[in-house]
Design an enzyme around this catalytic site. Structure first.
Site, mmCIF file in Angstrom:
data_model
loop_
_atom_site.group_PDB
_atom_site.id
_atom_site.type_symbol
_atom_site.label_atom_id
_atom_site.label_comp_id
_atom_site.label_asym_id
_atom_site.label_seq_id
_atom_site.Cartn_x
_atom_site.Cartn_y
_atom_site.Cartn_z
ATOM 1 N N GLN A 78 -15.060 -4.270 141.726
ATOM 2 C CA GLN A 78 -15.631 -5.012 142.850
ATOM 3 C C GLN A 78 -15.412 -6.507 142.648
ATOM 4 O O GLN A 78 -16.221 -7.185 142.023
ATOM 5 C CB GLN A 78 -17.118 -4.697 143.018
ATOM 6 C CG GLN A 78 -17.635 -5.270 144.310
ATOM 7 C CD GLN A 78 -18.976 -4.704 144.699
ATOM 8 O OE1 GLN A 78 -19.550 -3.847 144.045
ATOM 9 N NE2 GLN A 78 -19.500 -5.200 145.796
ATOM 10 N N PHE A 79 -14.321 -7.014 143.217
ATOM 11 C CA PHE A 79 -13.987 -8.430 143.068
ATOM 12 C C PHE A 79 -15.019 -9.337 143.710
ATOM 13 O O PHE A 79 -15.153 -10.500 143.343
ATOM 14 C CB PHE A 79 -12.579 -8.720 143.626
ATOM 15 C CG PHE A 79 -12.485 -8.714 145.119
ATOM 16 C CD1 PHE A 79 -12.631 -9.888 145.835
ATOM 17 C CD2 PHE A 79 -12.247 -7.534 145.809
ATOM 18 C CE1 PHE A 79 -12.536 -9.888 147.228
ATOM 19 C CE2 PHE A 79 -12.144 -7.523 147.182
ATOM 20 C CZ PHE A 79 -12.291 -8.699 147.894
ATOM 21 N N THR A 80 -15.801 -8.832 144.657
ATOM 22 C CA THR A 80 -16.776 -9.667 145.355
ATOM 23 C C THR A 80 -17.938 -10.110 144.462
ATOM 24 O O THR A 80 -18.704 -10.979 144.858
ATOM 25 C CB THR A 80 -17.321 -8.952 146.605
ATOM 26 O OG1 THR A 80 -17.960 -7.738 146.209
ATOM 27 C CG2 THR A 80 -16.215 -8.657 147.600
#
Length: 150
Positions: A78-80
């Site tokens: 999850q890059f966010t």
């Protein structure tokens, strides 16, 4: 490298209506890789997660690791988790590592966590549009950042 650990009664991840991983009791881990993260971050974070005592013992106290509790594990990239909201209302993801860097570190984290716990680690599909479902137990949600080793 950042991780959000969620103690679950059940969790799953699917892509295109196909389940890629599902567990009952255990951990759903959202993992974000930041630009500059290296293998040392993987080793530290996977060890910390493997030994995190957030499952109940016989007296109901959070005193057991996921392994001691016999729980399953799912890790979702999850890059966010590295979003910056400093300016305006549209988050910036410039701190997130590029896929060429983050995907190998994500895979290494999953493999190292499997070794640390002796438990197979379910995964989403890196870079895919995933649907994640969980029933959070407690709720217990823990945030860990390898750059702020508390």
């Amino acid at each position: 490298m950042r991780a959000i650990l969620q103690r679950t009664l059940e969790a799953s991840v699917s892509v295109n209506n196909q389940t890629t991983a599902a567990i009952k009791s255990g951990l759903l881990i959202l993992l974000g890789v930041e630009d500059g993260d290296v293998a040392e971050d993987v080793e530290w974070l996977s060890g910390k997660v493997a030994r995190m005592r957030i499952f109940a013992d016989e007296e109901g106290k959070m005193n057991r690791s996921v392994t001691e509790a016999g729980g399953g594990i799912i890790v979702v990239s999850q890059f966010t988790l590295h979003a910056s909201t400093k300016k305006g209302n549209r988050p910036s993801f410039l701190r997130s590592a590029a896929p060429a860097v983050s995907e190998p570190l994500y895979e290494r984290f999953c493999a190292t966590l499997e070794t640390e716990t002796g438990t197979p680690v379910g995964r989403g599909i890196f870079g895919a549009d995933m649907k994640v479902a969980l029933v959070n137990d407690g709720p217990v949600t823990i945030f860990i950042d390898s750059r702020n080793r508390e």
